[in-house]
Write an enzyme that holds these catalytic residues in place. Structure first.
Site, mmCIF file in Angstrom:
data_model
loop_
_atom_site.group_PDB
_atom_site.id
_atom_site.type_symbol
_atom_site.label_atom_id
_atom_site.label_comp_id
_atom_site.label_asym_id
_atom_site.label_seq_id
_atom_site.Cartn_x
_atom_site.Cartn_y
_atom_site.Cartn_z
ATOM 1 N N ASP A 94 -3.462 8.403 -1.243
ATOM 2 C CA ASP A 94 -3.888 7.359 -0.309
ATOM 3 C C ASP A 94 -5.353 6.993 -0.548
ATOM 4 O OD1 ASP A 94 -3.737 5.637 2.001
ATOM 5 O OD2 ASP A 94 -4.604 7.238 3.212
ATOM 6 N N HIS A 151 0.812 -1.226 0.000
ATOM 7 C CA HIS A 151 0.000 0.000 0.000
ATOM 8 C C HIS A 151 0.845 1.276 0.000
ATOM 9 C CE1 HIS A 151 -2.975 3.011 0.864
ATOM 10 N NE2 HIS A 151 -2.416 3.252 2.037
ATOM 11 N N GLU A 156 0.905 5.480 12.661
ATOM 12 C CA GLU A 156 -0.495 5.147 12.943
ATOM 13 C C GLU A 156 -0.697 3.650 13.185
ATOM 14 O OE1 GLU A 156 -4.638 5.410 10.444
ATOM 15 O OE2 GLU A 156 -3.312 7.145 10.398
ATOM 16 N N ASP A 157 -0.005 2.809 12.418
ATOM 17 C CA ASP A 157 -0.319 1.380 12.415
ATOM 18 C C ASP A 157 0.782 0.454 12.919
ATOM 19 O OD1 ASP A 157 -2.869 1.886 11.424
ATOM 20 O OD2 ASP A 157 -2.230 1.725 9.338
ATOM 21 N N HIS A 188 3.805 6.803 5.540
ATOM 22 C CA HIS A 188 2.607 7.482 6.050
ATOM 23 C C HIS A 188 1.793 6.698 7.075
ATOM 24 C CE1 HIS A 188 0.226 5.377 2.861
ATOM 25 N NE2 HIS A 188 -0.803 5.626 3.650
ATOM 26 N N ASP A 189 1.885 5.381 7.079
ATOM 27 C CA ASP A 189 1.121 4.589 8.044
ATOM 28 C C ASP A 189 1.973 4.009 9.171
ATOM 29 O OD1 ASP A 189 -1.485 4.903 7.091
ATOM 30 O OD2 ASP A 189 -1.313 3.225 5.687
#
Length: 183
Positions: free
Chosen positions: A123, A36, A66-67, A62-63
């Site tokens: 995204d 992704h 957050e993840d 980017h994630d």
């Protein structure tokens, strides 16, 4: 400098791949998660014509905050404060309820920096494309419709950022609406 930028991008891909190593996408293929962020960066490059290395680095990363267990300081230590700032700008606060996080994405979209808007556009485009081609098996038709309409609200606040990315998103949105029977 081309070679230094390329080296940073390779380092970011390796860093993100390591951080996301045990994660899978929710799609029907259970794709490796790292696909992704790479797709997001590729879309920025190929469709959006984005050549800003910091934006591309942040797209790949980017994630991570957050993840995964990534701390913002890890991003700034390895890739600089601007990359960290972009990553944090597109990072949801997981301490908030999901509905609040989703409404905040709509409310804050118009006020994001140019680079963060580019990442958000790419995204959402990738997420819509994946929702159409490989929807999560446990998502009902209604949930897929709601997600599609929600992305439309987020992207409305990003308009005027990059015509090519917006056109790409619109094409994916129309395909998705048609497929999911949204008028």
């Amino acid at each position: 400098d081309f070679s230094e930028n390329t080296g940073q991008l390779i380092e970011a891909i390796r860093f993100a791949a390591d951080k996301h190593r045990n994660q899978r996408r929710r799609d029907s293929a259970k794709s490796p998660y790292i696909n992704h962020p790479i797709e997001v960066a590729e879309l920025l490059w190929k469709v959006g014509g984005v050549r800003d290395t910091n934006v591309l680095l942040a797209a790949i990363l980017h994630d991570t905050v957050e993840d995964t267990d990534t701390r913002p300081e890890e991003i700034s230590d390895r890739f600089g404060d601007e990359v960290r700032s972009l990553v944090m700008e597109v990072t949801d606060d997981k301490r908030l309820p999901k509905a609040k996080r989703k409404s905040l994405q709509i409310e804050t979209a118009p006020y994001k920096s140019y680079g963060a808007k580019l990442i958000k556009l790419a995204d959402k485009s990738c997420n819509v494309r994946n929702l159409i081609s490989m929807p999560p098996e446990d998502w009902s038709l209604e949930r897929r419709r709601e997600y599609l309409l929600w992305t439309e609200k987020v992207v409305a606040g990003l308009r005027g950022t990059n015509a090519a990315l917006e056109e790409y998103y619109d094409h994916e949105l129309v395909s998705g609406k048609s497929l999911l029977g949204i008028g």
